[in-house]
Write a protein that holds these residues in place. Structure first.
Motif, PDB file in Angstrom:
ATOM      1  N   HIS A   1       6.218  17.663  -4.966  1.00  0.00           N
ATOM      2  CA  HIS A   1       6.370  16.911  -5.068  1.00  0.00           C
ATOM      3  C   HIS A   1       7.819  16.992  -4.677  1.00  0.00           C
ATOM      4  O   HIS A   1       7.924  16.188  -3.572  1.00  0.00           O
ATOM      5  CB  HIS A   1       6.238  16.430  -7.183  1.00  0.00           C
ATOM      6  CG  HIS A   1       6.904  14.585  -6.433  1.00  0.00           C
ATOM      7  ND1 HIS A   1       7.760  13.831  -6.974  1.00  0.00           N
ATOM      8  CD2 HIS A   1       5.363  13.478  -6.002  1.00  0.00           C
ATOM      9  CE1 HIS A   1       8.125  12.570  -6.535  1.00  0.00           C
ATOM     10  NE2 HIS A   1       6.455  12.563  -6.047  1.00  0.00           N
TER      11      HIS A   1
ATOM     12  N   ARG B   1       9.555  15.755  -0.699  1.00  0.00           N
ATOM     13  CA  ARG B   1      10.539  14.081  -0.622  1.00  0.00           C
ATOM     14  C   ARG B   1      11.546  14.729   0.255  1.00  0.00           C
ATOM     15  O   ARG B   1      12.404  13.838   1.273  1.00  0.00           O
ATOM     16  CB  ARG B   1      10.927  14.082  -2.238  1.00  0.00           C
ATOM     17  CG  ARG B   1      12.173  12.873  -2.318  1.00  0.00           C
ATOM     18  CD  ARG B   1      13.094  12.725  -3.293  1.00  0.00           C
ATOM     19  NE  ARG B   1      11.169  12.541  -4.290  1.00  0.00           N
ATOM     20  CZ  ARG B   1      11.402  10.999  -4.873  1.00  0.00           C
ATOM     21  NH1 ARG B   1      12.155  10.216  -3.705  1.00  0.00           N
ATOM     22  NH2 ARG B   1      10.231  10.769  -5.530  1.00  0.00           N
TER      23      ARG B   1
ATOM     24  N   ILE C   1      -0.411   7.517   2.940  1.00  0.00           N
ATOM     25  CA  ILE C   1       0.197   7.166   2.327  1.00  0.00           C
ATOM     26  C   ILE C   1       0.126   5.772   3.445  1.00  0.00           C
ATOM     27  O   ILE C   1       0.648   4.482   2.312  1.00  0.00           O
ATOM     28  CB  ILE C   1       0.919   8.050   3.493  1.00  0.00           C
ATOM     29  CG1 ILE C   1       1.932   8.954   3.334  1.00  0.00           C
ATOM     30  CG2 ILE C   1       2.679   7.148   3.994  1.00  0.00           C
ATOM     31  CD1 ILE C   1       2.632   9.723   3.746  1.00  0.00           C
TER      32      ILE C   1
ATOM     33  N   LEU D   1      -1.807   3.467   0.041  1.00  0.00           N
ATOM     34  CA  LEU D   1      -1.366   3.260  -1.035  1.00  0.00           C
ATOM     35  C   LEU D   1       0.123   3.067  -1.223  1.00  0.00           C
ATOM     36  O   LEU D   1       0.487   3.094  -2.132  1.00  0.00           O
ATOM     37  CB  LEU D   1      -1.238   4.947  -1.714  1.00  0.00           C
ATOM     38  CG  LEU D   1      -3.122   5.615  -2.004  1.00  0.00           C
ATOM     39  CD1 LEU D   1      -2.451   6.578  -3.100  1.00  0.00           C
ATOM     40  CD2 LEU D   1      -3.532   4.619  -2.660  1.00  0.00           C
ATOM     41  N   HIS D   2       0.616   2.637   0.332  1.00  0.00           N
ATOM     42  CA  HIS D   2       1.756   2.526  -0.046  1.00  0.00           C
ATOM     43  C   HIS D   2       3.180   2.923  -0.266  1.00  0.00           C
ATOM     44  O   HIS D   2       3.374   3.203  -1.145  1.00  0.00           O
ATOM     45  CB  HIS D   2       2.344   0.961   0.329  1.00  0.00           C
ATOM     46  CG  HIS D   2       1.217   0.463   1.377  1.00  0.00           C
ATOM     47  ND1 HIS D   2       1.139  -0.178   2.587  1.00  0.00           N
ATOM     48  CD2 HIS D   2      -0.123  -0.235   0.652  1.00  0.00           C
ATOM     49  CE1 HIS D   2      -0.082  -0.977   2.679  1.00  0.00           C
ATOM     50  NE2 HIS D   2      -0.257  -1.438   1.848  1.00  0.00           N
ATOM     51  N   GLN D   3       2.632   4.700  -0.497  1.00  0.00           N
ATOM     52  CA  GLN D   3       3.134   5.962  -1.327  1.00  0.00           C
ATOM     53  C   GLN D   3       3.409   6.697  -0.642  1.00  0.00           C
ATOM     54  O   GLN D   3       2.867   7.898  -0.179  1.00  0.00           O
ATOM     55  CB  GLN D   3       2.583   6.168  -2.829  1.00  0.00           C
ATOM     56  CG  GLN D   3       3.155   7.317  -3.611  1.00  0.00           C
ATOM     57  CD  GLN D   3       4.832   6.532  -3.862  1.00  0.00           C
ATOM     58  OE1 GLN D   3       5.348   7.604  -3.065  1.00  0.00           O
ATOM     59  NE2 GLN D   3       5.455   5.646  -5.252  1.00  0.00           N
ATOM     60  N   PRO D   4       5.209   6.602   0.118  1.00  0.00           N
ATOM     61  CA  PRO D   4       5.186   8.092   0.953  1.00  0.00           C
ATOM     62  C   PRO D   4       4.753   9.822   0.517  1.00  0.00           C
ATOM     63  O   PRO D   4       4.683  10.724   1.405  1.00  0.00           O
ATOM     64  CB  PRO D   4       6.574   7.789   1.120  1.00  0.00           C
ATOM     65  CG  PRO D   4       6.899   6.643   1.364  1.00  0.00           C
ATOM     66  CD  PRO D   4       5.792   6.115  -0.499  1.00  0.00           C
ATOM     67  N   LEU D   5       5.282   9.648  -0.714  1.00  0.00           N
ATOM     68  CA  LEU D   5       4.644  10.838  -1.528  1.00  0.00           C
ATOM     69  C   LEU D   5       3.547  11.044  -1.929  1.00  0.00           C
ATOM     70  O   LEU D   5       3.146  12.251  -2.788  1.00  0.00           O
ATOM     71  CB  LEU D   5       5.560  11.174  -2.987  1.00  0.00           C
ATOM     72  CG  LEU D   5       7.628  11.091  -1.562  1.00  0.00           C
ATOM     73  CD1 LEU D   5       8.303  11.630  -3.576  1.00  0.00           C
ATOM     74  CD2 LEU D   5       7.440  11.893  -0.870  1.00  0.00           C
ATOM     75  N   ALA D   6       2.948  10.396  -1.665  1.00  0.00           N
ATOM     76  CA  ALA D   6       0.289  10.688  -2.372  1.00  0.00           C
ATOM     77  C   ALA D   6       0.343  11.885  -1.609  1.00  0.00           C
ATOM     78  O   ALA D   6      -0.638  12.771  -2.178  1.00  0.00           O
ATOM     79  CB  ALA D   6      -0.032   9.278  -1.693  1.00  0.00           C
TER      80      ALA D   6
ATOM     81  N   TYR E   1      -0.040  14.445  -4.458  1.00  0.00           N
ATOM     82  CA  TYR E   1      -0.725  14.651  -5.385  1.00  0.00           C
ATOM     83  C   TYR E   1      -1.928  14.587  -5.116  1.00  0.00           C
ATOM     84  O   TYR E   1      -3.183  15.701  -5.990  1.00  0.00           O
ATOM     85  CB  TYR E   1      -1.015  13.247  -6.097  1.00  0.00           C
ATOM     86  CG  TYR E   1       0.183  12.629  -5.971  1.00  0.00           C
ATOM     87  CD1 TYR E   1       1.233  12.459  -8.284  1.00  0.00           C
ATOM     88  CD2 TYR E   1       1.359  11.150  -6.292  1.00  0.00           C
ATOM     89  CE1 TYR E   1       2.364  12.452  -8.138  1.00  0.00           C
ATOM     90  CE2 TYR E   1       2.135  10.891  -6.391  1.00  0.00           C
ATOM     91  CZ  TYR E   1       3.206  10.796  -7.364  1.00  0.00           C
ATOM     92  OH  TYR E   1       4.130  11.045  -7.656  1.00  0.00           O
TER      93      TYR E   1
END
Length: 309
Positions: free
Chosen positions: A200, A204, A272, A275-280, A283
């Protein structure tokens, strides 16, 4: 179309040769050195990645964007023919192992062999999936994403990627050597937890940091990923029986590599955007790591297992 066709031919060839070379080097080694000897196969793949990343950096650094897009991108492909010739000469002096001759004489049916080896096939997924997905995420997906965001050739990220792969290269024999001494299952469990913990913050840095932070993120994952890849060859070879070792292991390893590693960039992009989550993608790696821990925990150590049965 020609490039895609050649890539498919390369993929089919690699699917049999890479796993066969893992079996060959592991069977050639003594039980005390299987890990480090088998890691030579993994070292070879990283040398290929370094040559690919390094040649891409050189082409982008020496040629203009227009020259690269029109003809420069072909230069590394043409140059790679020299490796084919070198490989052909090396193979001429290779002789089959005693275990290989014994297995070739048996020739069990394909489908029944795969069915009887279902447990080691599933265990191979646990050993291989997370590490290879993390490898492609770190050294393929993030590089291409940062290059696309810069709008130029991304020479700085290609150079950083090449330097980080040097660390992977050094970590692979280290992983094989340590696994010969502490046990492959024990080391793989530790490396899985380390990768899950580091992915994670590393992602980033790679996606949003400066070039220096991008390099730090890659280096953060290079050691656990490299060590795991270096020792996995011997580990998966040791869990398969002699009679179907190359066939079943090649199937298990290649399918896992395609499902987990080959799709990592595609899955990362999908997660990404969905979910609109760049760090997905981090996970996703953690989920594969959790599956790996669940599958490897009941396994026994394999270092001293005889390979002629």
């Amino acid at each position: 179309m020609l490039l895609v066709t050649m890539r498919l031919i390369q993929g089919f060839s690699l699917g049999g040769e890479f796993t066969g070379s893992m079996v060959y080097t592991t069977e050639k080694a003594s039980p005390l050195t299987r890990g480090i000897v088998s890691s030579s196969t993994a070292v070879g793949t990283t040398l290929g990645f370094i040559l690919g990343s390094g040649s891409a950096w050189l082409v982008n650094a020496w040629l203009s964007t227009e020259e690269v897009s029109t003809w420069g991108w072909r230069v590394p492909f043409v140059a790679s023919v020299s490796l084919c010739i070198a490989g052909w000469f090396i193979r001429r002096g290779i002789t089959e192992t005693a275990e290989g001759l014994k297995a070739a004489a048996a020739r069990p049916p394909l489908l029944s062999s795969l069915a009887s080896d279902w447990l080691p096939i599933v265990q191979t997924f646990g050993v291989v999936a997370m590490t290879n997905a993390a490898y492609y995420l770190t050294f393929t997906y993030t590089v291409e994403r940062r290059k696309s965001l810069t709008g130029e050739g991304g020479e700085a990220f290609l150079l950083a990627n090449t330097l980080s792969l040097m660390m992977v290269l050094m970590s692979k024999p280290l992983g094989g050597w340590v696994s010969d001494r502490v046990g492959r299952r024990r080391l793989m469990l530790l490396l899985t937890v380390a990768t899950m913990s580091l992915v994670h913050p590393a992602l980033r840095w790679m996606l949003f940091g400066s070039t220096a932070q991008f390099t730090h993120g890659q280096l953060l994952l290079a050691v656990p990923i490299g060590m795991a890849l270096g020792m996995q060859g011997a580990m998966v070879v040791e869990i398969f029986p002699l009679r179907t070792r190359v066939t079943s292991m090649s199937f298990a390893y290649s399918v896992t590599l395609a499902l987990a590693g080959g799709t990592a960039p595609l899955v990362s992009t999908y997660l990404i955007e969905r979910l609109h989550q760049p760090l997905a993608p981090a996970y996703h790696i953690m989920v594969l790591g959790a599956l790996g821990l669940a599958l490897m925990s009941p396994m026994k150590e394999t270092n001293q297992r005889p390979l002629d049965v």
